[in-house]
Design an enzyme around this catalytic site. Structure first.
Site, PDB file in Angstrom:
ATOM      1  N   SER A 189      -4.443  33.207  10.361  1.00 52.74           N
ATOM      2  CA  SER A 189      -5.692  33.978  11.953  1.00 52.74           C
ATOM      3  C   SER A 189      -6.665  32.828  12.115  1.00 52.74           C
ATOM      4  O   SER A 189      -7.387  32.897  12.807  1.00 52.74           O
ATOM      5  CB  SER A 189      -6.137  34.819  10.761  1.00 52.74           C
ATOM      6  OG  SER A 189      -5.856  36.204  10.771  1.00 52.74           O
ATOM      7  N   SER A 198      -6.684  36.385  13.682  1.00 54.28           N
ATOM      8  CA  SER A 198      -7.338  37.416  13.849  1.00 54.28           C
ATOM      9  C   SER A 198      -8.780  37.561  14.802  1.00 54.28           C
ATOM     10  O   SER A 198      -9.367  37.735  14.957  1.00 54.28           O
ATOM     11  CB  SER A 198      -8.131  38.485  12.777  1.00 54.28           C
ATOM     12  OG  SER A 198      -8.519  36.842  12.806  1.00 54.28           O
ATOM     13  N   LYS A 209     -17.575  33.841  12.923  1.00 51.35           N
ATOM     14  CA  LYS A 209     -16.622  35.066  13.539  1.00 51.35           C
ATOM     15  C   LYS A 209     -17.333  36.415  12.503  1.00 51.35           C
ATOM     16  O   LYS A 209     -18.442  36.459  11.821  1.00 51.35           O
ATOM     17  CB  LYS A 209     -15.262  34.386  12.335  1.00 51.35           C
ATOM     18  CG  LYS A 209     -14.674  35.487  12.359  1.00 51.35           C
ATOM     19  CD  LYS A 209     -12.897  35.396  11.396  1.00 51.35           C
ATOM     20  CE  LYS A 209     -12.106  36.108  11.428  1.00 51.35           C
ATOM     21  NZ  LYS A 209     -10.860  35.975  10.977  1.00 51.35           N
TER      22      LYS A 209
END
Ligand code: GLN
Length: 495
Positions: free
Chosen positions: A183, A159, A79
């Site tokens: 998330s 997210s 990420k």
């Protein structure tokens, strides 16, 4: 020969160790799959050479008879919230575009030390603020899943939407995620994969771009529970560089996996039966109870009375911390600088932040500064902190009656990109079942529970006591074995 991109973490690690294939072959296969899936927009940058170099190092170690790590030969997606030395790290914002860290986050370093390699930096909601992966400066991520009979682009959740899309599309066997208020779990649920947010403090936050420091936690997203256990072991551990890091040994979660739940009690929180929750989600929750009973557990009703205050409290605390954390992006120290003709220092700050932050980030900074302002601090921030304590107390009391809690992960399945943008409150509601465990710092996992009538994945959430990731993983494994989730998205993005 098997398609190597069909393999998960354990299968790759064990296959490399056994000599069934080389780590280089695995890295090449995933690098090619990443290239072929550009239509998903899951990656902000790709790093094929990083994956190949890590793979070659593993193949050399194996040839030399040296011990191999827990993630040896497994290329993963990172990420783009984790600082990676020499590789652009943006948090999906314009303000950090072009920022190339001189240092490596502890979690990513732990993964490289365990033998993993990096396929690239994954797209996300800007500064991890969002539930749909539509707030990224680098464009929306599309879910690999589409509704039956439709080709409308669907949200991969947020997210960690690049992470969920990449794992579900089989262009990465696993990915890192972070979870501040859902998330990891919500995107996992939307895309038919597994993801665990460990106890707050298990994974170091050092080198992770901060959103809300008292909530942010890293965790793995992968195809199944076993792969999550393996990867979490590699990610976790005490870090003197993070003052909130847990000074505890990392348990052997993989070795401890056991889907037999005899003697375990599973709590069903009555307050999670909320209006607006999809019928099919309620039905899958019922099914989940039956699966856990079948695994030997006793089902007990519990109450978490302050549940309805958790989401509003989160949307005070998280923006408050964000407004403070994001003060550092001022045009002086990192990334973007906007210096209009004749501008003074204040003008430069304002111009840089106006140009560098997206709308959702600005909304959070405004809310955060408002709730922290002298006149409103007690009315909002202090109250929210009290609610947080009550939510944590609810869980502590409930865990006197049960060992884990079973709940839906989300109130609905994925939605079409663009459908909730105009309505931040509906978007925030996505996290209504995820946020309470975040406020209390508890380990919580989402596992696939099947497909809904539109052919979209649904997730079930297991929440555990602090430090008891093992019980969370075990109950999740019991569900996984009974669901037998084998559905895969059609590869529309390859055409
Ligand atoms: N969707 C939630 C938010 O927008 C949670 C985000 C997260 O966990 N990073 O704040």
């Amino acid at each position: 020969m098997t398609d190597l991109t069909e393999l998960g973490v354990k299968a790759i690690r064990d296959g490399v160790a056994a000599g069934d294939f080389t780590a280089r072959e695995v890295a090449e296969a995933f690098n090619a799959a990443v290239d072929a899936a550009a239509a998903l927009n899951a990656f902000i940058v790709t790093t094929p050479d990083h994956a190949l170099a890590a793979a070659d190092a593993i193949d050399a170690r194996r040839a030399a008879g040296e011990p191999l790590g827990k993630m040896a030969g497994v290329p993963i997606g990172m990420k783009d919230l984790f600082a990676t030395r020499g590789v652009q790290t943006t948090a999906a914002s314009h303000i950090l575009e072009g920022f190339v860290p001189e240092y490596e986050s502890t979690v990513s370093q732990n993964l490289w030390n365990a033998g993993a390699g990096m396929l690239g930096k994954l797209n996300l909601d800007q500064f991890a603020m969002g539930s749909s992966n539509e707030t990224s400066y680098f464009g929306n991520v599309s879910s690999p899943w589409q509704k039956a009979g439709s080709n409308a682009a669907m949200s991969p959740g947020g997210s960690s939407g690049g992470s969920s899309a990449a794992v579900a599309a089989r262009i990465a066997p696993a990915a890192t995620g972070t979870d501040t208020g859902g998330s990891i779990r919500q995107p996992a649920a939307f895309t038919g994969i597994s993801g665990i947010k460990p106890t707050y403090g298990r994974c170091s936050r050092w080198g992770v771009v901060a959103f809300a420091s008292s909530l942010d936690q890293a965790g793995p997203m992968a195809r199944d529970v076993t792969d999550c256990a393996i990867m979490l072991e590699a990610m976790a551990g005490f870090d003197p560089k993070d003052a909130t890091s847990l000074d505890l040994p990392v348990p052997e979660w993989e070795a401890g996996l056991d889907p037999d739940l005899k003697g375990k009690r599973v709590g069903i929180p009555r307050e999670y039966r909320q209006d607006g929750t999809d019928d099919e989600i309620i039905a899958s929750w019922e099914q989940g109870k039956a699966w856990l009973r079948d695994a030997g557990a006793e089902i007990v009703d519990i109450s978490l009375p302050h549940t309805k205050y958790a989401l509003p409290a989160y949307y005070i605390i998280a923006p408050a911390e964000a407004s403070s954390n994001l003060a550092r992006y001022d045009g002086v120290r990192y990334g973007l600088r906007e210096l209009p003709e004749g501008a003074g220092l204040q003008d430069m700050y304002a111009a840089t932040r106006a140009a560098g932050f997206g709308d959702e980030v600005k909304r959070r900074v405004l809310i955060g500064t408002y709730v922290l302002s002298a006149g409103f601090y007690d009315a909002y921030y202090t109250q929210a902190q009290k609610v947080r304590a009550l939510v944590a107390q609810d869980f502590a009391r409930a865990f006197e009656q049960c060992d884990v809690i079973l709940a839906p992960t989300t109130p609905t399945a994925s939605f079409p990109l663009g459908s909730l943008n105009e309505d931040p409150l509906t978007m925030y509601l996505n996290d209504v079942f995820a946020v309470p465990a975040s406020l209390a710092g508890l380990p919580a996992m989402s596992v696939p529970a099947g497909l809904n009538r539109d052919g979209l994945p649904l997730g079930l959430q297991v929440i555990g006591r602090p430090f008891d990731e093992q019980s969370v993983l075990n109950a999740s494994l019991a569900i996984e074995q009974r669901v037998g989730f084998a559905a895969k998205p059609d590869r529309w993005w390859q055409s």
